[in-house]
Design a protein around this motif. Sequence first.
Motif, short mmCIF file in Angstrom:
data_model
loop_
_atom_site.label_atom_id
_atom_site.label_comp_id
_atom_site.label_asym_id
_atom_site.label_seq_id
_atom_site.Cartn_x
_atom_site.Cartn_y
_atom_site.Cartn_z
N THR A 1 1.79 1.37 0.75
CA THR A 1 2.74 2.11 1.59
C THR A 1 2.20 2.34 2.99
O THR A 1 2.89 2.10 3.99
N THR A 2 0.95 2.83 3.07
CA THR A 2 0.39 3.17 4.39
C THR A 2 0.16 1.91 5.24
O THR A 2 0.43 1.93 6.45
N ILE A 3 -0.30 0.84 4.62
CA ILE A 3 -0.53 -0.39 5.38
C ILE A 3 0.79 -1.01 5.81
O ILE A 3 0.90 -1.55 6.92
N SER A 4 1.82 -0.92 4.96
CA SER A 4 3.15 -1.40 5.36
C SER A 4 3.64 -0.64 6.57
O SER A 4 4.24 -1.21 7.49
N PHE A 5 3.38 0.67 6.57
CA PHE A 5 3.77 1.52 7.70
C PHE A 5 3.02 1.10 8.97
O PHE A 5 3.62 0.99 10.05
N LEU A 6 1.73 0.83 8.83
CA LEU A 6 0.93 0.39 9.99
C LEU A 6 1.40 -0.97 10.51
O LEU A 6 1.45 -1.19 11.72
N ILE A 7 1.73 -1.85 9.56
CA ILE A 7 2.24 -3.17 9.97
C ILE A 7 3.55 -3.02 10.74
O ILE A 7 3.79 -3.69 11.75
N GLY A 8 4.43 -2.12 10.26
CA GLY A 8 5.71 -1.88 10.92
C GLY A 8 5.54 -1.34 12.33
O GLY A 8 6.37 -1.60 13.21
N LEU A 9 4.45 -0.58 12.55
CA LEU A 9 4.18 -0.01 13.88
C LEU A 9 3.32 -0.94 14.73
O LEU A 9 2.93 -0.57 15.85
N ASN A 10 3.01 -2.11 14.19
CA ASN A 10 2.17 -3.10 14.90
C ASN A 10 0.75 -2.60 15.15
O ASN A 10 0.11 -3.00 16.13
N TYR A 11 0.26 -1.73 14.25
CA TYR A 11 -1.12 -1.27 14.35
C TYR A 11 -2.05 -2.08 13.45
O TYR A 11 -3.28 -1.93 13.53
N PHE A 12 -1.47 -2.90 12.59
CA PHE A 12 -2.29 -3.65 11.64
C PHE A 12 -1.68 -5.03 11.44
O PHE A 12 -0.49 -5.15 11.16
N ASP A 13 -2.50 -6.05 11.61
CA ASP A 13 -2.10 -7.43 11.34
C ASP A 13 -2.89 -7.92 10.14
O ASP A 13 -4.14 -7.96 10.19
N TYR A 14 -2.18 -8.28 9.07
CA TYR A 14 -2.89 -8.66 7.85
C TYR A 14 -3.62 -9.99 8.01
O TYR A 14 -3.07 -10.97 8.48
N SER A 15 -4.87 -9.98 7.59
CA SER A 15 -5.67 -11.18 7.42
C SER A 15 -6.77 -10.81 6.44
O SER A 15 -7.01 -9.63 6.17
N PHE A 16 -7.45 -11.81 5.90
CA PHE A 16 -8.51 -11.53 4.94
C PHE A 16 -9.58 -10.62 5.54
O PHE A 16 -10.02 -9.65 4.91
N TYR A 17 -9.99 -10.92 6.77
CA TYR A 17 -11.05 -10.15 7.40
C TYR A 17 -10.60 -8.74 7.79
O TYR A 17 -11.35 -7.78 7.64
N ASN A 18 -9.36 -8.62 8.29
CA ASN A 18 -8.85 -7.29 8.62
C ASN A 18 -8.76 -6.41 7.38
O ASN A 18 -9.11 -5.23 7.41
N ALA A 19 -8.29 -6.99 6.27
CA ALA A 19 -8.22 -6.25 5.02
C ALA A 19 -9.61 -5.88 4.53
O ALA A 19 -9.83 -4.77 4.00
N PHE A 20 -10.57 -6.78 4.71
CA PHE A 20 -11.95 -6.53 4.29
C PHE A 20 -12.54 -5.35 5.05
O PHE A 20 -13.11 -4.43 4.44
N TYR A 21 -12.40 -5.35 6.37
CA TYR A 21 -12.95 -4.25 7.18
C TYR A 21 -12.19 -2.95 6.94
O TYR A 21 -12.79 -1.86 6.94
N PHE A 22 -10.88 -3.04 6.73
CA PHE A 22 -10.10 -1.85 6.40
C PHE A 22 -10.59 -1.25 5.09
O PHE A 22 -10.72 -0.03 4.96
N SER A 23 -10.90 -2.10 4.12
CA SER A 23 -11.39 -1.63 2.82
C SER A 23 -12.75 -0.97 2.93
O SER A 23 -13.04 0.01 2.23
N ILE A 24 -13.60 -1.50 3.81
CA ILE A 24 -14.90 -0.86 4.05
C ILE A 24 -14.69 0.55 4.59
O ILE A 24 -15.31 1.52 4.14
N GLY A 25 -13.81 0.69 5.58
CA GLY A 25 -13.52 2.00 6.14
C GLY A 25 -12.93 2.95 5.13
O GLY A 25 -13.31 4.13 5.07
N SER A 26 -12.02 2.45 4.30
CA SER A 26 -11.39 3.32 3.30
C SER A 26 -12.39 3.75 2.23
O SER A 26 -12.35 4.90 1.75
#
Length: 206
Positions: A131-156
């Motif tokens: 839900t939260t990542i879908s919201f971020l994608i809708g606001l153009n704050y997050f572009d999905y890619s393997f590496y972006n998801a990897f770094y996002f997961s480290i932060g989370s």
Amino acid sequence: MNILLCIILGFIIASTGSISPSFLNLTVVKFSLKSGKKAALFLIGGFATVLFFQANIGAYLASILMKNSSYITLIQQLGTVILFILSANFLRLHFNQNKTTNKIEIKKSKAYLHGLGMSLLNTFAIPFYFTTISFLIGLNYFDYSFYNAFYFSIGSTLGSFTTYSVYAIVANKIEHKLTKVAQKMDLILAVLTGGVAIVNLILLLK
């Protein structure tokens, strides 16, 4: 997308989501009171290990499942069943527990494995990140890619570990104030999981 931004977004979202009462942070308090801070930290380590992959899965689902709601419905149905099972188990533990509050030594490996199991049963995590990542994608704050998801997961993972660790530390420092709460922790967990399961069931039946 900036690596630091991905980590910061993951940290903020996970730490914020971990603040509100749930069976995970309440279990951290329970472990900290009964078995000490070290056991609680190993429990949190188990949470964090699974959460890293849950955040990755949530990000992946956010990129592909928006076009097919049937998969989301299936996840909700499975999650509701698991929540009812958890609620019944916590009620069993509450009525069968030893009313004493003496500390019990729990092996670090056992605490870690318990954390893995509890986190795997946590049906909130993947839908939360979806839900939260879908919201971020809708606001153009997050572009999905393997590496972006990897770094996002480290932060989370870092964010959740930090928040849960605060629960463990605070529980130890104010143990004398939380004794009565600790005795009813399983009942609180049963009510929380059961309540969410009933809400999910009502939404599914609409």
